[in-house]
Write a protein that holds these residues in place. Structure first.
Motif, mmCIF file in Angstrom:
data_model
loop_
_atom_site.group_PDB
_atom_site.id
_atom_site.type_symbol
_atom_site.label_atom_id
_atom_site.label_comp_id
_atom_site.label_asym_id
_atom_site.label_seq_id
_atom_site.Cartn_x
_atom_site.Cartn_y
_atom_site.Cartn_z
ATOM 1 N N ASN A 85 0.822 -1.204 0.000
ATOM 2 C CA ASN A 85 0.000 0.000 0.000
ATOM 3 C C ASN A 85 0.858 1.256 0.000
ATOM 4 O O ASN A 85 0.560 2.234 -0.688
ATOM 5 N N ALA A 90 2.209 1.799 -3.376
ATOM 6 C CA ALA A 90 1.206 2.343 -4.292
ATOM 7 C C ALA A 90 1.022 3.839 -4.071
ATOM 8 O O ALA A 90 0.846 4.615 -5.012
ATOM 9 N N SER A 135 -8.582 3.505 -3.807
ATOM 10 C CA SER A 135 -7.467 2.698 -4.282
ATOM 11 C C SER A 135 -7.087 1.777 -3.135
ATOM 12 O O SER A 135 -6.732 2.238 -2.061
ATOM 13 N N THR A 142 -6.061 -2.536 -1.621
ATOM 14 C CA THR A 142 -5.664 -3.928 -1.788
ATOM 15 C C THR A 142 -6.698 -4.838 -1.144
ATOM 16 O O THR A 142 -7.432 -4.429 -0.253
ATOM 17 N N GLN A 155 -9.291 1.652 -8.010
ATOM 18 C CA GLN A 155 -8.062 0.934 -8.351
ATOM 19 C C GLN A 155 -7.933 -0.206 -7.347
ATOM 20 O O GLN A 155 -7.747 0.031 -6.152
ATOM 21 N N PHE A 196 -6.063 -3.671 -6.175
ATOM 22 C CA PHE A 196 -4.919 -4.571 -6.266
ATOM 23 C C PHE A 196 -5.345 -5.882 -5.612
ATOM 24 O O PHE A 196 -5.455 -5.968 -4.387
ATOM 25 N N TRP A 197 -5.572 -6.886 -6.425
ATOM 26 C CA TRP A 197 -6.126 -8.132 -5.929
ATOM 27 C C TRP A 197 -5.069 -8.991 -5.250
ATOM 28 O O TRP A 197 -4.105 -9.434 -5.863
ATOM 29 N N PRO A 216 -2.330 -8.895 -3.263
ATOM 30 C CA PRO A 216 -0.888 -8.791 -3.523
ATOM 31 C C PRO A 216 -0.033 -9.660 -2.605
ATOM 32 O O PRO A 216 1.086 -10.028 -2.978
ATOM 33 N N ARG A 253 3.507 -8.366 -8.307
ATOM 34 C CA ARG A 253 3.274 -7.115 -7.584
ATOM 35 C C ARG A 253 3.877 -5.937 -8.340
ATOM 36 O O ARG A 253 3.291 -4.851 -8.403
ATOM 37 N N MET A 284 1.551 -5.037 -11.061
ATOM 38 C CA MET A 284 0.417 -4.281 -10.528
ATOM 39 C C MET A 284 0.773 -2.804 -10.393
ATOM 40 O O MET A 284 -0.005 -1.912 -10.771
ATOM 41 N N LEU A 285 1.942 -2.548 -9.854
ATOM 42 C CA LEU A 285 2.356 -1.161 -9.635
ATOM 43 C C LEU A 285 2.590 -0.428 -10.946
ATOM 44 O O LEU A 285 2.290 0.762 -11.074
ATOM 45 N N TRP A 318 -0.701 0.616 -12.293
ATOM 46 C CA TRP A 318 -1.160 1.804 -11.561
ATOM 47 C C TRP A 318 -0.425 3.036 -12.050
ATOM 48 O O TRP A 318 -1.036 4.105 -12.266
#
Length: 298
Positions: free
Chosen positions: A19, A22, A172, A174, A214, A216-217, A219, A227, A230-231, A234
């Motif tokens: 987090n 992100a 946003s 996770t 947003q 993030f499934w 992580p 990961r 994912m970033l 984003w």
């Protein structure tokens, strides 16, 4: 050109978390695009989560029958809210875009496992972890205390006619569960339904144009390479975030205020033959419109 003001309301305890990464991405990209970015790091601020009479300086109107909404409205009008609230209201007033970065999740074990702390070289933005299908208590407390009656909403100014109708906001976050678990056939239920109270009942209620979330499934359950992907996704989204279209909500004037804010007959008739309802909440007894709380323009 006047730079856009962005407020990131961030709720995670660890600076080494996904987090946090992100959050850093958001700050980096938006700053590079010329935005003025402020971050309210709620845990670092030890932000008070409980809405009490202590949020008002001086005497209250009715101590025997204290009503938080009414009393804070009067305090806001008189400039008697505590400094921590007024400072957050200042940030909110100045912001064109508000990003709530938290870690809401279904079960708490997903947030205390050591694997949540990642060694990342990427500068990324943080958000919030999902706690029990909603935001952590400290972020809910921020909303309870900062979105005071009068400042953030009134009976006349809410939803599509709300006070913040010229501002954009987004979640946003996770999850601790896989995406499949938040589907219409999944054990957690449809994520669109999970998001309705937050996005419609809080953000849109105050008038915000709500951008697609947003997400993030899980992580903590994927390899480090995933990961990183994912970033980067984003980071890419951040490039055009300010120009995105908001999610669709049914306008306030489609409801009859004199009849308990029921959908007006002519609006109901117009959609009677359609396959899907208007929104997740106003579904008319029909199938929910696909991804109504997940994607714009659906």
């Amino acid at each position: 050109m006047v730079s856009k003001q962005v407020l990131i309301v961030y709720a995670h305890q660890s600076s080494g978390s996904f987090n946090s990464a992100a959050k850093d991405v958001a700050v980096e990209v938006l700053t590079a695009k010329g935005c003025a970015v402020e971050v309210s790091d709620l845990y670092a601020m030890t932000f008070k989560a409980t809405a009490t009479a202590e949020d008002i300086t001086g005497k209250v109107k009715n101590a025997d029958h204290f009503c938080y909404g009414e009393e804070t409205k009067l305090a806001w009008e008189a400039g008697k809210l505590t400094a921590d609230i007024t400072e957050e209201q200042r940030k909110l007033t100045e912001a064109d875009l508000v990003i709530f970065q938290v870690e809401p999740e279904l079960v708490c074990f997903c947030f205390v496992k050591p694997c949540l702390c990642y060694e990342l070289t990427l500068r990324t933005t943080s958000q919030f972890p999902m706690y029990w299908f909603t935001v952590p208590a400290i972020m809910k407390g921020w909303m309870d205390r900062v979105f005071t009656l009068g400042f953030a909403f009134t009976h006349e100014k809410r939803y599509s006619q709300g006070i913040f109708k010229d501002k954009k906001a987004m979640l946003s976050f996770t999850t601790g569960s896989q995406e499949s678990m938040f589907s219409s056939n999944g054990i957690n239920g449809d994520m669109n339904v999970t998001l309705w109270p937050l996005q419609n009942g809080i953000l849109h209620y105050c008038g915000f144009q709500v951008l697609a979330p947003q997400i993030f499934w899980a992580p903590s359950h994927v390899p480090s390479e995933a990961r990183g992907t994912m970033l980067e996704g984003w980071r890419t989204r951040m490039q055009g975030l300010l120009g995105e279209n908001p999610l669709a909500f049914t306008p306030l004037d489609c409801f009859d205020g004199e009849k308990g804010y029921q959908l007006k007959p002519e609006v109901h008739e117009k959609h009677a033959a359609k396959e899907f309802g208007l929104t997740v909440g106003t579904h008319l007894g029909k199938a929910l419109p696909p991804n109504n709380q997940m994607k714009a323009g659906v």
